[in-house]
Motif scaffolding. Structure first.
Motif, PDB file in Angstrom:
ATOM      1  N   GLN A 173       0.826  -1.211   0.000  1.00 43.64           N
ATOM      2  CA  GLN A 173       0.000   0.000   0.000  1.00 43.64           C
ATOM      3  C   GLN A 173       0.853   1.251   0.000  1.00 43.64           C
ATOM      4  O   GLN A 173       0.412   2.323  -0.426  1.00 43.64           O
ATOM      5  CB  GLN A 173      -0.906   0.024   1.245  1.00 43.64           C
ATOM      6  CG  GLN A 173      -1.936  -1.077   1.244  1.00 43.64           C
ATOM      7  CD  GLN A 173      -2.830  -1.019   2.464  1.00 43.64           C
ATOM      8  OE1 GLN A 173      -3.490  -0.028   2.726  1.00 43.64           O
ATOM      9  NE2 GLN A 173      -2.839  -2.094   3.224  1.00 43.64           N
ATOM     10  N   TRP A 209      -4.354  -1.967  -8.466  1.00 44.23           N
ATOM     11  CA  TRP A 209      -5.573  -2.337  -7.742  1.00 44.23           C
ATOM     12  C   TRP A 209      -6.457  -1.140  -7.460  1.00 44.23           C
ATOM     13  O   TRP A 209      -7.665  -1.279  -7.291  1.00 44.23           O
ATOM     14  CB  TRP A 209      -5.214  -3.046  -6.434  1.00 44.23           C
ATOM     15  CG  TRP A 209      -4.168  -2.349  -5.621  1.00 44.23           C
ATOM     16  CD1 TRP A 209      -2.812  -2.504  -5.744  1.00 44.23           C
ATOM     17  CD2 TRP A 209      -4.372  -1.391  -4.591  1.00 44.23           C
ATOM     18  NE1 TRP A 209      -2.163  -1.700  -4.854  1.00 44.23           N
ATOM     19  CE2 TRP A 209      -3.093  -1.008  -4.132  1.00 44.23           C
ATOM     20  CE3 TRP A 209      -5.505  -0.809  -3.995  1.00 44.23           C
ATOM     21  CZ2 TRP A 209      -2.928  -0.076  -3.102  1.00 44.23           C
ATOM     22  CZ3 TRP A 209      -5.324   0.106  -2.980  1.00 44.23           C
ATOM     23  CH2 TRP A 209      -4.049   0.466  -2.544  1.00 44.23           C
ATOM     24  N   ARG A 210      -5.840   0.052  -7.425  1.00 44.74           N
ATOM     25  CA  ARG A 210      -6.642   1.237  -7.130  1.00 44.74           C
ATOM     26  C   ARG A 210      -7.564   1.601  -8.277  1.00 44.74           C
ATOM     27  O   ARG A 210      -8.566   2.282  -8.095  1.00 44.74           O
ATOM     28  CB  ARG A 210      -5.732   2.444  -6.895  1.00 44.74           C
ATOM     29  CG  ARG A 210      -4.919   2.346  -5.644  1.00 44.74           C
ATOM     30  CD  ARG A 210      -3.975   3.524  -5.599  1.00 44.74           C
ATOM     31  NE  ARG A 210      -3.427   3.679  -4.267  1.00 44.74           N
ATOM     32  CZ  ARG A 210      -2.688   4.714  -3.904  1.00 44.74           C
ATOM     33  NH1 ARG A 210      -2.447   5.688  -4.769  1.00 44.74           N
ATOM     34  NH2 ARG A 210      -2.205   4.802  -2.701  1.00 44.74           N
ATOM     35  N   MET A 211      -7.165   1.170  -9.489  1.00 37.93           N
ATOM     36  CA  MET A 211      -7.902   1.640 -10.663  1.00 37.93           C
ATOM     37  C   MET A 211      -8.922   0.648 -11.173  1.00 37.93           C
ATOM     38  O   MET A 211      -9.706   0.963 -12.042  1.00 37.93           O
ATOM     39  CB  MET A 211      -6.908   1.988 -11.779  1.00 37.93           C
ATOM     40  CG  MET A 211      -6.343   3.367 -11.564  1.00 37.93           C
ATOM     41  SD  MET A 211      -4.837   3.717 -12.466  1.00 37.93           S
ATOM     42  CE  MET A 211      -3.714   2.450 -12.072  1.00 37.93           C
ATOM     43  N   VAL A 212      -8.901  -0.570 -10.587  1.00 35.98           N
ATOM     44  CA  VAL A 212      -9.831  -1.590 -11.048  1.00 35.98           C
ATOM     45  C   VAL A 212     -11.266  -1.098 -10.915  1.00 35.98           C
ATOM     46  O   VAL A 212     -11.670  -0.598  -9.865  1.00 35.98           O
ATOM     47  CB  VAL A 212      -9.662  -2.887 -10.221  1.00 35.98           C
ATOM     48  CG1 VAL A 212     -10.717  -3.901 -10.611  1.00 35.98           C
ATOM     49  CG2 VAL A 212      -8.278  -3.456 -10.416  1.00 35.98           C
ATOM     50  N   GLY A 213     -11.986  -1.214 -12.012  1.00 37.56           N
ATOM     51  CA  GLY A 213     -13.420  -0.934 -11.961  1.00 37.56           C
ATOM     52  C   GLY A 213     -13.803   0.519 -11.792  1.00 37.56           C
ATOM     53  O   GLY A 213     -14.946   0.814 -11.474  1.00 37.56           O
TER      54      GLY A 213
END
Ligand SMILES: Nc1ncnc2c1ncn2[C@@H]1O[C@H](COP(=O)(O)OP(=O)(O)OP(=O)(O)O)[C@@H](O)[C@H]1O
Ligand SMILES: [Mg+2]
Lengths: 256, 223
Positions: free
Chosen positions: B141, B218-222
């Motif tokens: 993170q 992972w922050r940008m998924v979806g």
């Protein structure tokens, strides 16, 4: 006393000058569902955090499963617990947090499997099977591949519950599990907790402001006030006929 | 000498600059993690060494560090009978890497500390060891948090490589000086120099951006 899975024995907890727990005596029996209610700052979270070994104590002894939690019996005397002892004791407990505290960089599946794999040494396949069962239990079977930020608060909290259960604790601690949720999402989380309470022999300790829910699922309700249990009893006793003035005032204020 | 004839020697110099930048940035990145994590250690010896390194290399200039490694270290080695003469490239990479690593360590430390305490508590409740918590929960993170600063440091590092021309390493600046001494064509040479450094800085920025996106995917998924 013998069947108490949790026992606080004159436990003192201070933050600087502030005495948060003042010689607290408190017991929970194996399999019992106990709700803790009380005004803000009365030490409710502190009780759970001490049990989860997130917070140490300044006096007294906490027993979990017949063993001192924060102490170790060595050569006949109670000494402060080693990290190894804390690790062993911690494996008996799980916690569901007010803010969920999911790991944002992991999918729902990995949030649930990471600790069983890394801490318990479970095989990846086995951990995933267990996670799928748990996701089913909390009604999120189709969300395994998502990341926490793609879920609603209620869904995140249900993942939080599944994550804690994946470690197979015998005691599950809930610290205001629905306080951070929008009102319309509270129900789905309470339903899951209620089902757990009904179907499992898990010992449950729940800090909550949801009085109606506490009344439904608890074997016993404890009213905390200024670091002590002011009053406790069955939900019916405590909610319909509290004997203490402080309890009455608190219930009146919160139920209005 | 036509200006197009400058290009080949300049390109050779640029290649040296690129290598210096890449190697020293990688070295600096490794040092940044080692000492940034070290500074947060509860082990006093590890903590002290880390703080010592960070303060020493942030508190002295890169030029002095470079000269010390290249000129003073061999003499010190001679005094105790060890051959500590470093090839210019090694001295250059070491000095640049050690310097950027000290600044990077502070970035790593800050990013690790910025990860919310409740993540550590959740990890503890799940019985992760402190080491597992650091490497599996906190650092993944923290990395996206570090990347913008690391990007700046990498560009800074690229620009700092010009200093190694002072220990006669044939980098871009050194080659430019050579040609200028020979042709006296300052305007053209320095303009080319400016453009080439700028171009390389752009590439570094883009590369760091890509790494940033990868580390934080992972922050940008979806969304
Ligand atoms: N880490 C800390 N440092 C200093 N004071 C603290 C800390 N944690 C809790 N306290 C104080 O201890 C007291 C009891 O805190 P606790 O969180 O147990 O209350 P609570 O009953 O859970 O209240 P709430 O309903 O607001 O969650 C409060 O006055 C709080 O400010
Ligand atoms: Mg609280």
């Amino acid at each position: 006393m013998t069947d108490a899975i949790i026992r606080f024995d004159k436990v003192v907890k201070r933050f600087g000058d502030l005495t948060v727990l003042d010689e607290l005596d408190f017991e929970v029996k194996k399999g019992e569902k106990v709700s803790i209610i009380g005004p803000s700052g009365s030490g409710k979270s502190t009780v759970l955090r001490i049990l989860m070994t997130l917070e140490g104590i300044d006096g007294g002894v906490v027993h979990v499963d017949g063993e001192p939690l924060w102490h170790e019996l060595r050569e006949g005397s109670l000494l402060p617990a080693s990290e190894a002892h804390l690790r062993r004791m911690r494996s008996k407990l799980g916690m569901v947090f007010q803010q969920f505290n999911l790991f944002p960089h992991m999918t729902v599946m990995r949030n649930i499997t990471e600790a069983p794999v890394k801490v318990l040494g479970l095989g990846k396949k086995e951990a995933q099977l267990r996670a799928e069962e748990l996701l089913d239990l909390v009604g999120l079977a189709d969300q395994a591949k998502k990341f926490p930020h793609q879920l609603s608060g209620g869904q995140q909290q249900r993942v939080g519950i599944a994550r804690a259960l994946a470690m197979r604790p015998s005691i599950l601690l809930f610290d205001e599990p629905t306080s951070a949720l929008d009102p319309e999402l509270v129900g789905e989380v309470l339903t899951v907790i209620g089902r757990l309470a009904e179907e499992h022999d898990l010992t449950m300790l729940l800090v909550t402001h949801e009085m109606r829910f506490a009344r439904e699922i608890s074997d016993r309700v404890c009213f905390f006030d200024r670091g002590q249990i002011r009053e406790e009893g069955t939900p019916d006793e405590l909610f319909t006929d509290p004997s203490e003035e402080r309890t009455r005032e608190f219930l009146k204020a919160i139920l209005d | 000498m036509h200006w197009s004839e400058y290009l080949l020697p300049l390109a050779e110099g640029a290649w040296v600059t690129v290598q210096l930048t890449v190697y020293s940035t990688i070295l600096g990145g490794v040092l940044a993690f080692v000492f940034g994590i070290g500074k947060l250690s509860s082990n006093m010896a590890i903590k002290s060494v880390s703080v010592g390194y960070i303060e020493l290399f942030r508190g002295t200039s890169l030029l002095v560090q470079l000269f010390w490694l290249y000129f003073a270290l061999p003499l010190a080695g001679m005094a105790i009978g060890i051959d500590l003469r470093l090839p210019p490239v090694v001295a250059g990479v070491l000095a640049l890497g050690l310097n950027i690593g000290a600044y990077g360590a502070e970035v790593v430390r800050g990013a690790i500390q910025s990860v919310h305490q409740n993540q550590r508590e959740a990890a503890r409740a799940l019985n992760f060891t402190p080491r597992q918590t650091l490497f599996n929960i906190v650092i993944p993170q923290a990395i996206p948090e570090m990347m913008p600063s690391f990007g700046n440091l990498a560009v800074q590092n690229l620009k700092d490589t010009a200093l190694v021309s002072l220990i006669s390493l044939g980098d871009l600046t050194f080659r430019a000086e050579q040609i200028r001494n020979f042709t006296q064509d300052s305007t053209t040479i320095y303009t080319l120099l400016l453009l080439m450094y700028f171009g390389m800085a752009l590439v570094v920025t883009v590369v760091m951006h890509l790494i940033e996106r990868f580390a934080g995917r992972w922050r940008m998924v979806g969304s």
